[in-house]
Design an enzyme around this catalytic site. Structure first.
Site, PDB file in Angstrom:
ATOM      1  N   GLY A 194       0.820  -1.201   0.000  1.00  0.00           N
ATOM      2  CA  GLY A 194       0.000   0.000   0.000  1.00  0.00           C
ATOM      3  C   GLY A 194       0.857   1.255   0.000  1.00  0.00           C
ATOM      4  O   GLY A 194       1.887   1.316   0.661  1.00  0.00           O
ATOM      5  N   SER A 231       2.147  -2.335   4.345  1.00  0.00           N
ATOM      6  CA  SER A 231       2.361  -0.897   4.198  1.00  0.00           C
ATOM      7  C   SER A 231       3.679  -0.616   3.501  1.00  0.00           C
ATOM      8  O   SER A 231       4.629  -1.399   3.589  1.00  0.00           O
ATOM      9  CB  SER A 231       2.388  -0.223   5.571  1.00  0.00           C
ATOM     10  N   ASP A 232       3.742   0.519   2.794  1.00  0.00           N
ATOM     11  CA  ASP A 232       5.045   1.037   2.417  1.00  0.00           C
ATOM     12  C   ASP A 232       5.753   1.415   3.713  1.00  0.00           C
ATOM     13  O   ASP A 232       5.134   1.613   4.759  1.00  0.00           O
ATOM     14  CB  ASP A 232       4.903   2.248   1.493  1.00  0.00           C
ATOM     15  N   TRP A 233       7.068   1.515   3.630  1.00  0.00           N
ATOM     16  CA  TRP A 233       7.855   1.675   4.852  1.00  0.00           C
ATOM     17  C   TRP A 233       7.555   3.013   5.535  1.00  0.00           C
ATOM     18  O   TRP A 233       7.667   4.079   4.931  1.00  0.00           O
ATOM     19  CB  TRP A 233       9.342   1.540   4.510  1.00  0.00           C
TER      20      TRP A 233
END
Length: 345
Positions: A194, A231-233
């Site tokens: 995401g 999630s993206d980081w």
């Protein structure tokens, strides 16, 4: 984890029943920059991830092979070459001890401020999908998972972590979502990442990680995606809204919004521990208190995306489902290792 530890969904559900609330929370929050949490007493090893679109960086800082830019690969229109690239991704991942590669990037080259366009394949969603399907299918056939990114409309580096993409449904489906849909339906990527940005789809304006209509209703229900939505980081900015929005795994960890607050939310009852799968499958009702607040495009107020009222008033619990999803990722890795071992034999 041995390749015989987990083989069927019932076994995963049995293991789920043996997890404490603390362990369930730990499974949906990264243990470090690149790995998920292990539960040694149940034989669950960590899943190790690594960037990226131009090669497998590896979590240990070792020397990595640099692949041709994805834009150059797509410019060949050569699906056999894309498949060879996927096999090379798998080989490099094994060399670095990586289970899931954070690639490919299937965003579109549709803005002059997309500074990472070289990581994308094309401005054409059809070409992007064709190349990505060949590459992901070849890599996962070797037992290495691929994490397709960044879902969705994350095409600008300017205000990349904050901007709001306003999209009508036809443009969203025919352009931005098209590569993701092809990948989910044709090869089933082990993970989807995401994005940082928000999306205004006409009825709901929210961060992608909190956008229930795009994540739960479309990705998971309409398309039937049963992999891990990660999630993206450092993109996770909330606890209950992200749980309600369909996020499965926060990376990295062990801190961050979920690392710092998810267990407390479970204990307080803000997030229920029991898995409400029926709630996840039900149609998303409209906002309970009028139309959503729509922040201005590229708005500076980060909290403008917070709490758009998608879904129920109470947070949809993901602990049971997420733990099972993480378990499925581990199981797929074990199955992949068996396939790879058979291929080598």
């Amino acid at each position: 984890m041995s390749s015989q530890t987990i083989t069927t969904e019932p076994e995963l559900l049995r293991l789920l029943d043996e997890l404490s609330a603390e362990e369930k929370v730990s499974l949906v929050v990264g243990a470090s920059m690149w790995a998920t949490t292990a539960v040694p007493r149940l034989g669950l090893e960590p899943v190790v991830m690594s960037d990226g679109p131009v090669g497998v960086r590896g979590p240990d800082g070792a020397t990595s092979a640099m692949f041709p830019a994805p834009s150059a690969l797509a410019a060949t229109w050569d699906l056999d070459l894309a498949a060879r690239s996927g096999a090379l991704f798998a080989a490099e991942a094994r060399r670095h001890g990586v289970d899931v590669v954070l690639a490919p990037q299937v965003n579109l080259q549709r803005t002059p401020v997309g500074g990472r366009h070289f990581e994308c394949y094309s401005e054409d969603p059809h070409l992007t999908a064709e190349i990505a399907v060949a590459l992901v299918g070849a890599a996962q056939a070797q037992g290495v998972g691929m994490c397709v990114k960044h879902y969705v409309a994350n095409d600008s580096e300017t205000e990349r972590t904050r901007y709001l993409a306003r999209l009508d449904e036809r443009t969203l489906r025919e352009a931005y979502l098209a590569p993701f849909e092809r990948l989910v339906r044709d090869v089933g990527p082990w993970s989807v990442m995401g994005a940082y940005n928000g999306a205004d789809t006409g009825g709901v304006a929210a961060r992608l990680l909190e956008h229930r209509p795009l994540v739960v209703d479309l990705l998971k229900e309409e398309w039937g995606y049963d992999g891990l939505f990660v999630s993206d980081w450092v993109a996770t900015q909330s606890v209950a809204p992200a749980v309600r929005g369909g996020l499965d795994l926060q990376m990295p960890g062990p801190d961050g919004a979920w690392g710092d607050g998810l267990l407390a939310a479970v204990r307080s009852g803000e997030v229920a521990e029991s898995d409400r799968r029926q709630g996840a499958a039900s149609p998303t009702p409209g906002p309970p208190h009028g139309p959503p607040h729509r922040p201005p495009c590229c708005g500076r107020e980060h909290n403008a995306y917070h709490g758009t009222g998608t879904g129920n008033d109470h947070a949809h619990d993901k602990l049971g489902g997420v733990s099972a999803g993480a378990g499925r990722t581990v199981r797929r890795r074990a199955e992949g290792r068996r396939r790879a071992g058979a291929a080598r034999g």
